[in-house]
Every structure is written in structure tokens, then in C-alpha cells.
Design a protein around this motif. Structure first.
Motif, short mmCIF file in Angstrom:
data_model
loop_
_atom_site.label_atom_id
_atom_site.label_comp_id
_atom_site.label_asym_id
_atom_site.label_seq_id
_atom_site.Cartn_x
_atom_site.Cartn_y
_atom_site.Cartn_z
N CYS A 73 48.41 38.74 71.60
CA CYS A 73 49.58 37.77 71.01
C CYS A 73 50.77 37.61 71.98
CB CYS A 73 50.20 38.26 69.66
SG CYS A 73 48.88 38.26 68.21
N ILE A 74 51.35 38.61 72.63
CA ILE A 74 52.22 38.74 73.33
C ILE A 74 51.86 37.65 74.62
CG2 ILE A 74 53.98 40.01 74.86
CD1 ILE A 74 53.76 42.22 72.71
N GLU A 90 61.09 22.06 70.23
CA GLU A 90 62.18 22.54 69.42
C GLU A 90 61.50 23.29 67.93
OE1 GLU A 90 65.60 20.14 69.03
OE2 GLU A 90 66.11 20.66 71.13
N VAL A 91 60.18 23.67 68.01
CA VAL A 91 59.33 24.18 66.87
C VAL A 91 59.94 25.58 66.90
CG1 VAL A 91 57.16 25.11 66.18
CG2 VAL A 91 57.36 22.79 67.24
N LEU A 92 60.28 26.01 65.62
CA LEU A 92 60.73 27.51 65.49
C LEU A 92 59.93 28.71 66.04
CD1 LEU A 92 61.82 27.36 61.72
CD2 LEU A 92 63.05 27.21 63.60
N ARG A 93 60.57 29.51 66.74
CA ARG A 93 59.63 30.64 67.37
C ARG A 93 58.76 31.32 66.34
NH1 ARG A 93 62.15 32.19 72.46
NH2 ARG A 93 64.30 31.10 72.53
N ALA A 94 59.11 31.59 65.41
CA ALA A 94 58.55 32.38 64.33
C ALA A 94 57.34 31.44 63.75
CB ALA A 94 59.02 32.31 62.82
N THR A 95 57.29 30.13 63.85
CA THR A 95 55.90 29.50 63.54
C THR A 95 55.20 29.55 64.83
OG1 THR A 95 57.46 27.67 62.64
CG2 THR A 95 55.39 26.94 63.29
N MET A 96 55.64 29.51 65.94
CA MET A 96 54.60 29.67 67.06
C MET A 96 54.07 31.02 67.28
SD MET A 96 54.44 26.64 67.93
CE MET A 96 53.09 26.92 69.00
N ARG A 98 53.44 32.87 64.44
CA ARG A 98 52.45 32.86 63.64
C ARG A 98 51.33 32.26 64.20
NH1 ARG A 98 56.50 31.83 60.18
NH2 ARG A 98 56.14 29.60 60.06
N TYR A 99 51.26 31.17 65.03
CA TYR A 99 50.27 30.32 65.79
C TYR A 99 49.44 31.53 66.33
CZ TYR A 99 48.18 27.72 69.40
OH TYR A 99 47.19 27.55 70.62
N ALA A 100 50.24 32.00 67.32
CA ALA A 100 49.55 33.04 68.12
C ALA A 100 48.80 34.27 67.44
CB ALA A 100 50.86 33.71 69.02
N LYS A 101 49.46 34.72 66.29
CA LYS A 101 48.75 35.84 65.60
C LYS A 101 47.37 35.27 64.99
CE LYS A 101 52.79 38.48 64.58
NZ LYS A 101 53.58 39.09 63.50
N ALA A 102 47.53 34.06 64.44
CA ALA A 102 46.38 33.61 63.95
C ALA A 102 45.00 33.10 65.00
CB ALA A 102 46.74 32.13 63.09
N THR A 103 45.60 32.58 66.08
CA THR A 103 44.70 32.44 67.20
C THR A 103 43.87 33.73 67.72
OG1 THR A 103 45.92 30.28 67.87
CG2 THR A 103 44.50 31.35 69.37
N VAL A 104 44.50 34.58 67.83
CA VAL A 104 44.09 35.84 68.09
C VAL A 104 43.47 36.39 67.37
CG1 VAL A 104 44.79 38.45 68.78
CG2 VAL A 104 45.92 36.57 70.02
N GLN A 105 43.70 36.50 65.97
CA GLN A 105 42.78 36.62 64.79
C GLN A 105 41.52 36.34 64.74
OE1 GLN A 105 43.67 39.83 62.66
NE2 GLN A 105 41.33 39.26 62.35
#
Length: 129
Positions: A73-74, A90-96, A98-105
Motif C-alpha cells: 500500500c505504501i 486535488e483528490v483527498l489523500r484519504a480517498t487515495m 482507500r484506493y491503495a488499500k482496496a487495490t492491494v486487497q
């Protein structure tokens, strides 16, 4: 390609290491061992679909190489897609994140052979039997 935007600079040593890790994995995935991060960024920000697909493949490669899901994820947070979304769109870091976590999952599920259909039929109730 010189008129395309340059990737944002990394602010910490940890971010720099994660970006280098992403680049090494992406080089293997796309089969271009000499591409640098700026070239990768400029190529993949032009097509969101291909950038997301690259993230899918890099996530899978990260896990296959022995990275933990957290480290994958990192690493993914330094992808051209994520960087462009955060610093240009300018998408929120928190949104991205979540995207990273979902992609890795999703990559983890694929590795474990547990690909779940996106829409699942609810289990039969006792009444329906």
C-alpha cells in the motif's frame, strides 16, 4: 513529452524509497528496465484506465515479491495515478489511501485464489429451502 507535467517531488526519505520501489516493480511489469519515474508518470497520467491497470499489476508484483500488504500500500501511494490525483486533481489523500488499500486487497485475494464476484447472491434463507 517535455510539455507534460513533472511528477511532484517526494518530501521524505520514506516517500523516496517507496517511489523507487514502485518504479522498480513498474519496470518489471511493463518490461522497460530503463524508464525513469518522470517518463512513467508522464505516460500513465495520460490514460487513467491504463494507470489503474498498472497499479493493479504493481500491487500483485509487490505481494509476489514478498512485500507485506501494508508495504505494498505504501509503495502504491507513489504511483503516477495516485500522485496525479492528489497533487494535480486535488483528490483527498484519504480517498487515495482507500484506493491503495482496496487495490492491494484485490491483489491479495487474487493471489490467494479467492476472487470474489463484485455482486454476490445472498445466501438462501431457511424459508426458501
Amino acid at each position: 513529452m517535455s510539455d507534460l507535467p513533472k511528477p511532484p517531488d517526494t518530501r521524505t526519505e520514506a516517500a523516496k524509497a517507496a517511489r523507487e520501489s514502485y518504479l522498480e516493480l513498474a519496470r518489471r511489469v511493463i518490461g522497460e528496465p530503463t524508464i525513469d519515474y518522470t517518463q512513467l508518470y508522464q505516460r500513465f497520467i495520460q490514460n487513467e484506465w491504463s494507470a489503474i491497470k498498472l497499479d493493479d499489476e504493481v500491487s500483485l508484483a509487490a505481494l509476489k515479491s514478498g512485500k507485506s500488504p501494508k508495504d505494498a500500500c505504501i509503495t502504491l501511494l507513489q504511483s503516477p495515478y495516485v500522485q496525479h490525483q492528489v497533487y494535480v486533481k486535488e483528490v483527498l489523500r484519504a480517498t487515495m489511501t482507500r484506493y491503495a488499500k482496496a487495490t492491494v486487497q484485490e491483489a491479495l485475494n487474487q493471489l490467494k485464489g479467492r476472487r470474489q464476484p463484485r455482486i454476490q447472491k445472498p445466501p438462501e434463507s431457511e424459508v426458501e429451502r
